[in-house]
Motif scaffolding. Structure first.
Motif, mmCIF file in Angstrom:
data_model
loop_
_atom_site.group_PDB
_atom_site.id
_atom_site.type_symbol
_atom_site.label_atom_id
_atom_site.label_comp_id
_atom_site.label_asym_id
_atom_site.label_seq_id
_atom_site.Cartn_x
_atom_site.Cartn_y
_atom_site.Cartn_z
ATOM 1 N N ASP A 1 0.834 -1.198 0.000
ATOM 2 C CA ASP A 1 0.000 0.000 0.000
ATOM 3 C C ASP A 1 0.870 1.249 0.000
ATOM 4 O OD1 ASP A 1 0.827 0.518 2.641
ATOM 5 O OD2 ASP A 1 -0.928 -0.448 3.493
ATOM 6 N N LYS A 2 0.240 2.382 -0.182
ATOM 7 C CA LYS A 2 0.951 3.654 -0.316
ATOM 8 C C LYS A 2 1.788 3.966 0.933
ATOM 9 C CE LYS A 2 -0.015 8.429 -1.596
ATOM 10 N NZ LYS A 2 -1.072 9.386 -1.953
ATOM 11 N N GLY A 3 1.244 3.713 2.100
ATOM 12 C CA GLY A 3 1.957 4.009 3.344
ATOM 13 C C GLY A 3 3.211 3.178 3.507
ATOM 14 N N LEU A 4 3.112 1.874 3.297
ATOM 15 C CA LEU A 4 4.266 0.991 3.435
ATOM 16 C C LEU A 4 5.281 1.239 2.329
ATOM 17 C CD1 LEU A 4 5.446 -1.280 5.144
ATOM 18 C CD2 LEU A 4 4.292 -2.906 3.656
ATOM 19 N N ALA A 5 4.798 1.544 1.134
ATOM 20 C CA ALA A 5 5.703 1.793 0.002
ATOM 21 C C ALA A 5 6.628 2.975 0.269
ATOM 22 C CB ALA A 5 4.903 2.027 -1.270
ATOM 23 N N ALA A 6 6.197 3.905 1.110
ATOM 24 C CA ALA A 6 6.998 5.095 1.413
ATOM 25 C C ALA A 6 8.072 4.836 2.461
ATOM 26 C CB ALA A 6 6.082 6.224 1.892
ATOM 27 N N LEU A 7 8.031 3.691 3.120
ATOM 28 C CA LEU A 7 9.003 3.384 4.178
ATOM 29 C C LEU A 7 10.330 2.911 3.594
ATOM 30 C CD1 LEU A 7 6.724 1.518 6.741
ATOM 31 C CD2 LEU A 7 7.478 3.904 6.804
ATOM 32 N N PRO A 8 11.423 3.166 4.298
ATOM 33 C CA PRO A 8 12.746 2.725 3.832
ATOM 34 C C PRO A 8 12.830 1.211 3.616
ATOM 35 C CG PRO A 8 12.986 4.278 5.640
ATOM 36 C CD PRO A 8 11.522 3.965 5.527
ATOM 37 N N LEU A 9 12.037 0.448 4.333
ATOM 38 C CA LEU A 9 12.060 -1.011 4.211
ATOM 39 C C LEU A 9 11.870 -1.465 2.772
ATOM 40 C CD1 LEU A 9 11.802 -3.942 5.446
ATOM 41 C CD2 LEU A 9 9.361 -3.481 5.532
ATOM 42 N N ILE A 10 10.937 -0.845 2.066
ATOM 43 C CA ILE A 10 10.654 -1.263 0.691
ATOM 44 C C ILE A 10 11.815 -0.892 -0.233
ATOM 45 C CG2 ILE A 10 9.063 -1.022 -1.253
ATOM 46 C CD1 ILE A 10 7.964 -2.639 1.144
ATOM 47 N N ALA A 11 12.379 0.290 -0.051
ATOM 48 C CA ALA A 11 13.545 0.687 -0.849
ATOM 49 C C ALA A 11 14.718 -0.246 -0.575
ATOM 50 C CB ALA A 11 13.932 2.133 -0.552
ATOM 51 N N GLU A 12 14.910 -0.625 0.684
ATOM 52 C CA GLU A 12 16.002 -1.536 1.038
ATOM 53 C C GLU A 12 15.780 -2.916 0.426
ATOM 54 O OE1 GLU A 12 15.933 -1.290 5.277
ATOM 55 O OE2 GLU A 12 16.725 0.750 5.291
ATOM 56 N N LEU A 13 14.532 -3.385 0.438
ATOM 57 C CA LEU A 13 14.215 -4.667 -0.191
ATOM 58 C C LEU A 13 14.536 -4.599 -1.682
ATOM 59 C CD1 LEU A 13 13.015 -7.521 -0.267
ATOM 60 C CD2 LEU A 13 10.762 -6.448 -0.526
ATOM 61 N N GLY A 14 14.132 -3.509 -2.329
ATOM 62 C CA GLY A 14 14.438 -3.336 -3.751
ATOM 63 C C GLY A 14 15.926 -3.358 -4.016
ATOM 64 N N ASP A 15 16.693 -2.687 -3.165
ATOM 65 C CA ASP A 15 18.151 -2.677 -3.318
ATOM 66 C C ASP A 15 18.729 -4.079 -3.150
ATOM 67 O OD1 ASP A 15 18.060 0.052 -3.731
ATOM 68 O OD2 ASP A 15 18.676 0.557 -1.677
ATOM 69 N N ASP A 16 18.230 -4.822 -2.153
ATOM 70 C CA ASP A 16 18.699 -6.195 -1.924
ATOM 71 C C ASP A 16 18.420 -7.070 -3.143
ATOM 72 O OD1 ASP A 16 19.493 -5.516 0.647
ATOM 73 O OD2 ASP A 16 17.732 -6.422 1.614
ATOM 74 N N LEU A 17 17.214 -6.931 -3.702
ATOM 75 C CA LEU A 17 16.847 -7.745 -4.858
ATOM 76 C C LEU A 17 17.685 -7.380 -6.076
ATOM 77 C CD1 LEU A 17 12.969 -7.862 -4.448
ATOM 78 C CD2 LEU A 17 14.621 -9.653 -3.931
ATOM 79 N N LYS A 18 17.865 -6.098 -6.302
ATOM 80 C CA LYS A 18 18.700 -5.672 -7.432
ATOM 81 C C LYS A 18 20.134 -6.166 -7.264
ATOM 82 C CE LYS A 18 15.808 -1.726 -8.428
ATOM 83 N NZ LYS A 18 15.599 -0.294 -8.211
ATOM 84 N N GLY A 19 20.632 -6.149 -6.020
ATOM 85 C CA GLY A 19 21.975 -6.657 -5.732
ATOM 86 C C GLY A 19 22.103 -8.151 -6.010
ATOM 87 N N ALA A 20 20.981 -8.863 -5.919
ATOM 88 C CA ALA A 20 20.979 -10.312 -6.197
ATOM 89 C C ALA A 20 20.702 -10.595 -7.666
ATOM 90 C CB ALA A 20 19.932 -11.002 -5.314
#
Length: 64
Positions: A39-58
């Motif tokens: 959702d919009k609220g969770l998408a704005a949290l650093p957690l989602i950006a960090e998950l994206g970075d982890d996935l891109k790193g993999a």
């Protein structure tokens, strides 16, 4: 904190650092372009950006 896991009906990993296992797991399943739905609220949290970075790193191309 140790990473623990249980199966119900699939294996679930949780605990400190478990997020870093997602990319490897997706690649092992042949998933190269996952879609993270949130959702919009969770998408704005650093957690989602960090998950994206982890996935891109993999080597996984992720979209949120």
């Amino acid at each position: 904190m140790a990473i623990a896991r249980f199966a119900f009906p699939t294996t679930i990993h949780f605990g400190g650092g478990a997020r870093k296992l997602v990319g490897e797991h997706l690649r092992g399943q042949g998933i190269r372009r996952p879609l993270v739905v949130t959702d919009k609220g969770l998408a704005a949290l650093p957690l989602i950006a960090e998950l994206g970075d982890d996935l891109k790193g993999a080597g996984v191309d992720v979209a949120v």
